[in-house]
Every structure is written in structure tokens, then in C-alpha cells.
Scaffold this motif. Structure first.
Motif, PDB file in Angstrom:
ATOM      1  N   ASP A 104      -0.381  14.408  -3.834  1.00  0.00           N
ATOM      2  CA  ASP A 104      -1.244  13.551  -2.946  1.00  0.00           C
ATOM      3  C   ASP A 104      -2.623  13.558  -3.455  1.00  0.00           C
ATOM      4  OD1 ASP A 104       0.731  13.567  -1.077  1.00  0.00           O
ATOM      5  OD2 ASP A 104       0.042  15.424  -0.082  1.00  0.00           O
ATOM      6  N   GLU A 144       0.762  -1.024  -0.006  1.00  0.00           N
ATOM      7  CA  GLU A 144      -0.053   0.133  -0.014  1.00  0.00           C
ATOM      8  C   GLU A 144       0.865   1.084  -0.051  1.00  0.00           C
ATOM      9  OE1 GLU A 144      -2.627  -0.437   3.377  1.00  0.00           O
ATOM     10  OE2 GLU A 144      -4.120  -1.789   2.224  1.00  0.00           O
ATOM     11  N   GLN A 145       2.070   1.287   0.830  1.00  0.00           N
ATOM     12  CA  GLN A 145       2.882   2.419   0.810  1.00  0.00           C
ATOM     13  C   GLN A 145       3.584   2.466  -0.692  1.00  0.00           C
ATOM     14  OE1 GLN A 145       5.787   1.674   4.049  1.00  0.00           O
ATOM     15  NE2 GLN A 145       4.178   2.176   5.355  1.00  0.00           N
ATOM     16  N   PRO A 163      -5.695  11.661  -4.990  1.00  0.00           N
ATOM     17  CA  PRO A 163      -6.022  10.319  -4.787  1.00  0.00           C
ATOM     18  C   PRO A 163      -6.263   9.978  -6.298  1.00  0.00           C
ATOM     19  CG  PRO A 163      -7.880  11.586  -4.111  1.00  0.00           C
ATOM     20  CD  PRO A 163      -6.787  12.443  -4.046  1.00  0.00           C
ATOM     21  N   GLU A 169       1.085   4.198  -2.889  1.00  0.00           N
ATOM     22  CA  GLU A 169       1.094   5.586  -2.777  1.00  0.00           C
ATOM     23  C   GLU A 169       2.231   6.269  -3.447  1.00  0.00           C
ATOM     24  OE1 GLU A 169      -1.402   7.363  -1.414  1.00  0.00           O
ATOM     25  OE2 GLU A 169      -2.664   5.464  -1.212  1.00  0.00           O
TER      26      GLU A 169
END
Length: 566
Positions: free
Chosen positions: A348, A329-330, A350, A333
Motif C-alpha cells: 500500500d 485507477e484501480q 504510495p 493501484e
């Protein structure tokens, strides 16, 4: 008393009294001042009084004379001298008789041709598809719709929160990326050179015809008609236009390179996004399976049919999967931030889940890719354009050393006012063109050194093209080999390893529930299937990325066909 003082003291006393008198004249009226000095300073002698009276009369007379002179100046009408009107009228008459410099038809035709190039490039730049034969086709209907959506940042960012496609990201990157915007503006700036090249000769002709003066040390000489006007050497202006066209073509190749690299970076990041998303999904499926097996192990332990160590081993494996999911998940991102950076939006912001793409394979073989890459690679084309530009500059330098065509003479006249001895103007005279200075030719002095330098530079750039072609063949070979290796791995996973691993896991699950095998054997089967599924997705990502890098090396999107590896 004043007559009793010494001569020196007497002069000082008289000077002091005159200063006091002058100050009172400034502050008070004249007669009151005289009255005061006459009645209050009786010690003044008669000569002093007479001097003061004469001084007062003199000052009043001068002031009255100045006032009368000023009044005369105001009442007198200003008249110009005769010679002023004569000179002005002669100049106006001469200006009316000045011959009109007719435009050169040959030069005007070349100027129109040069400006036509600018209009064509400007139209291409402002069209929906500014440049043909781009690396990525941005003229398809879906891409056009996404590009129109990019004009509204709020709506576009809302669309990015939904499931995204590769076409969507490329369209937004095409409109938003600052690197592409910079090169577009650079092309617009280069287009402004066309009018400069076309109109410069006219500006120089006007300077020669109307403003140039000759200094003959006998008075200012002005050209009345410039018969010795220089015309550009045949082909010089056309060469200037061709050099500007080469600059535009080089900038176009820079735009293609920037777009190609941008699309490649978006594709690489998108394939990473797909891999991370699929890896998270696979690990979450295995996490649910382990949770079910932990519940079974705990039930067996309660009824006395299992060991507590099996429960501990299952919980340890579950914790490892949870940590792997957090890491993925990191990583997701980070990939999202990379995509947002390429789109020139907030890191940032989404993004929605990526949509799976159809698998395909390239049609051309490796032997066909070598000549295709040498022909289509943008860096090689740009280098060849730079060589062509330098060649045109050398050709223009050779032509500009030759004398420009001219009629050979011009006449001028002295328009200065005649002096006292000579009442008439100087007669018309002619000037002829001097011969060409050999030092300015292409075979002497700094011009020859410059041309020799450019010849050596062209030779060096030609060798650089050969190096680019040699390096390009290696890059094509490397990515083609990596792509084929990943393709074989995918085929091996899908056709052999994954089916066998699924069968082994199903058999282990059934055997464990029937108490035929221990829990460790089941964990090994489950871990093996998980690793194979992850490796299969990694091989698929590697195949797609090497395909994207292969197309980047070749310089075009290669023709493909659907690929079935089942």
C-alpha cells in the motif's frame, strides 16, 4: 521371671530387651542406660548384664580405632609410586624428541592458490559492483546514488512518493529484493568451502602423524615418526579448488538470472504504470471535452435549437468515461502493489507518477540476435558450468582411486610398561604399505558404476543444452516479431490515424456548434479519437514490454538508438 519361661519365650524376651537397650543407647548416654536397666529391670539375669557391658566396650573400641585411623590418613603425606614418575618423565622426554612434521611445499603452494580464489571472490562480493557483466549496469552514478539512498528506508520511501524513474526502482530492488539477498548469502556460504578443501589434507596428515594407533594384539603401538605419511595425489587438491570455483560461478549465474528477471519484472510493471497513467490522463481530457459539449447541448435545448436526446446521449457517454477512469485507477493501484512487492516494501506504499522514458530501437538484427542469445543466455552458461563441474568430479574420482604418494614405511614403538618377565621395551618395528586393492579402482565395483553414471548424466545435460538453445531461438523470434508488430502499429497511429482523427474531431466540433451536424456525429468523432489514442499508448507499452522480454531472452541489455516515429 525369666527362668520360669519356656526356652522359646525366653529367647524372644531377651531379644526384645536387647532392642530396647540399643534404642536407649542411641538416645541417651551409655551409663544412664546401664543404670536404668540395672535398677529398673532387676529381673534381668547376670549373664545378660555382662553381655551388655561387653557389647558397650566393643562398640567404643571400634569407634576409637576408626578415629585414630582417619587422623593418620590426614597427617600422612601422599606419595606417588616410583613407576609413575618414571613413565611421566619418559613420555615428556620422548615428546621433546619427537620430530616436527614439516609442511609440504608443493601442498602449501596449492593451498595458497586455492585460498587466493576465495579472497578474489570475497573482494568481488564486497565491492560496489560485486560481479562484472551483469544484466543491468548498477555502477552508473545515478544508480550508485539511489543505492546509497536505499540504505535509509525512511528517506528512500519518501523519495518514492515523488516522481519515480526506472533507474530508481531498479536500484532499490537491487538492494532490497530478498531473492537477491538470498543468493548473495549462498555465494558467501560457498566461499567457506575453500578453506575446508585447503586444510583438510593437513588435518588428515596430523591425524596420521600423531594420533593414529596400530592394534597388533600385543599392546598399544604409537607412531614416533610417520614416514609413511600420505600426500594427496598430484592435482587432487587443485581439482577440489576448481570444483568449488565452478560452484561459485554457478551461484554467480543464479544471481545474474535473479537480477535479470527482477529487472525485467520491474520494467514490465513500470511500462504498465506508464500506460495506465497515460490512459487516465487521456480519458480525463475527453471527460472535460464531453462536459463542455453537454453544456453546449443544454444551451441549444433551452433556446429550442437542439434536442433533449443529445443531452441524454452526452451524459451517458460521460458516465462511461467516469467508469473507465475508475477502472483504470484501480488498475493503477494493482500495478503499484506489484512494484512495491518487487521492492520488498508494503503493497500500500504510495508511489509517485512515472517519468516518461526515451523511445529507442535495438541495433542488432534478428540474424545477429540468434548467436548472441546462445552465447549470453545465463541458463545455457549455467548448464555448461554444471557439465564442467561433473567432469571435474569424475576426473577427481579417477585420481583418488590411485595410491597417494608415500615414503612406504613408518616405525613405531611400544610405550607400555614392561611386565614382570620383560624389563625392556619391545624393539622398533617397521610397517610397509600394502598393495592397492583392485576393487577400489575406477574400473571395478561401485566406483565404476558411479563414473559411468556421471558420463551418462553429462551426455544428458549436453542434450539439454541443445534443447535450451533451440527453445531460445523461438523465444527470440517471438518477441522480436511482437516488437516489430507493435512498432508498425505505433507508426501507423502517429503518422496516419491520429492526425486524421484529430482533424475529424475538430471539424465535427465546429460543424456541431454551427448546427451543421447532429450531436451523434460529434460523439462518434470524439470516441474514435479517444480509442486511437488509447490504442497508441497500448501499442507503445507492448513494444517496450516485448523489448524488455527480448533482452531477457538474449541475456543482456541490447545496444539501442533513438527512435522517431513521427
Amino acid at each position: 521371671m525369666i527362668h520360669r519361661l519356656r526356652s522359646r519365650d525366653r529367647l524372644q524376651y531377651l531379644f526384645a530387651r536387647m532392642v530396647v537397650l540399643f534404642r536407649h543407647v542411641q538416645r541417651n548416654a551409655i551409663f544412664s542406660t546401664l543404670y536404668r536397666y540395672f535398677f529398673h529391670y532387676r529381673e534381668c539375669s547376670v549373664p545378660l548384664f555382662i553381655s551388655l557391658m561387653m557389647f558397650t566396650i566393643l562398640v567404643g573400641g571400634c569407634a576409637n580405632h576408626q578415629l585414630e585411623t582417619y587422623q593418620e590418613l590426614r597427617d600422612t603425606a601422599l606419595t606417588q609410586p616410583v613407576y609413575y614418575y618414571t613413565e611421566i618423565e619418559e613420555k615428556i622426554a620422548d615428546a621433546e624428541n619427537e620430530p616436527i612434521v614439516e609442511p609440504d611445499p608443493f601442498l602449501s603452494e596449492i593451498e595458497a592458490e586455492v585460498l587466493k580464489y576465495q579472497k578474489e571472490w570475497q573482494a568481488r562480493l564486497e565491492s560496489e559492483t560485486p560481479m562484472p557483466n551483469l544484466f543491468y549496469d548498477v555502477s552508473t552514478d545515478p544508480v550508485k546514488a539511489y543505492r546509497q539512498l536505499a540504505a535509509s528506508p525512511e528517506a528512500a520511501q519518501a523519495r518514492l512518493a515523488e516522481p519515480i524513474t526506472l533507474e530508481l526502482l531498479v536500484a532499490f530492488g537491487y538492494e532490497w529484493n530478498p531473492g537477491l539477498k538470498s543468493i548473495r548469502e549462498k555465494i558467501r556460504a560457498i566461499l567457506k568451502r575453500y578453506p575446508q578443501a585447503a586444510y583438510l589434507e593437513n588435518v588428515l596428515r596430523q591425524y596420521n602423524a600423531f594420533t593414529k594407533q596400530l592394534d597388533t594384539k600385543v599392546g598399544p603401538k604409537q607412531h614416533k615418526e610417520m614416514m609413511a605419511m600420505k600426500f594427496p595425489f598430484p592435482g587432487t587438491l587443485a581439482l577440489k579448488g576448481r570444483i568449488i570455483t565452478e560452484d561459485v560461478l554457478i551461484a554467480e549465474k543464479e544471481f545474474e538470472i535473479a537480477l535479470r528477471d527482477l529487472v525485467t519484472e520491474i520494467r514490465l510493471a513500470y511500462y504498465d504504470y506508464l500506460f495506465v497513467t497515460e490512459a487516465i490522463r487521456i480519458n480525463e481530457e475527453n471527460q472535460k471535452l464531453l462536459e463542455q459539449m453537454i453544456a453546449i447541448a443544454q444551451t441549444k435545448f433551452r433556446v429550442g435549437r437542439g434536442k433533449y436526446s443529445n443531452v441524454i446521449m452526452a451524459q451517458v457517454e460521460l458516465s462511461k468515461l467516469a467508469n473507465t477512469i475508475i477502472t483504470l485507477e484501480q488498475q493503477r493501484e494493482t500495478v503499484i502493489a506489484r512494484l512495491n512487492t518487487l521492492l520488498n516494501v508494503s503493497a500500500d506504499l504510495p508511489l509517485g507518477v512515472p517519468v516518461l522514458i526515451e523511445e529507442s530501437s535495438v541495433i542488432p538484427t534478428l540474424a545477429e540476435l540468434y548467436p548472441l542469445s546462445v552465447e549470453k543466455r545465463q541458463e545455457i552458461q549455467k548448464q555448461k558450468l554444471a557439465i564442467s563441474k561433473i567432469g571435474l568430479a569424475v576426473e577427481m574420482a579417477n585420481q583418488m582411486t590411485y595410491p597417494d604418494p608415500t615414503l612406504g614405511s613408518s616405525y613405531f614403538e611400544n610405550r607400555s610398561m614392561g611386565d614382570l618377565k620383560h624389563k625392556e621395551k619391545m624393539p622398533m618395528t617397521f610397517s610397509t604399505r600394502r598393495t592397492l586393492n583392485p576393487a577400489n579402482t575406477a574400473w571395478f565395483a561401485h566406483r565404476g558404476s558411479y563414473i559411468h553414471e556421471m558420463d551418462v548424466k553429462i551426455e544428458a545435460m549436453t542434450h539439454q543444452v541443445e534443447k535450451l538453445e533451440s527453445d531460445l531461438r523461438f523465444v527470440v523470434k517471438k518477441h522480436h516479431f511482437a516488437m516489430e508488430t507493435a512498432n508498425r502499429s505505433i507508426r501507423l497511429y502517429r503518422q496516419t490515424l491520429l492526425p486524421q482523427a484529430r482533424q475529424a474531431l475538430d471539424a465535427s466540433n465546429t460543424a456541431y456548434q454551427a448546427a451543421q451536424i447532429d450531436f451523434l456525429s460529434f460523439l462518434d468523432a470524439q470516441r474514435t479519437l479517444l480509442n486511437l489514442r488509447i490504442e497508441e499508448q497500448r501499442a507503445l507499452r507492448d513494444y517496450r514490454q516485448h523489448l524488455a522480454q527480448l533482452e531477457q531472452a538474449v541475456g543482456i541489455i541490447l545496444p539501442k538508438q533513438p527512435l522517431t516515429r513521427e
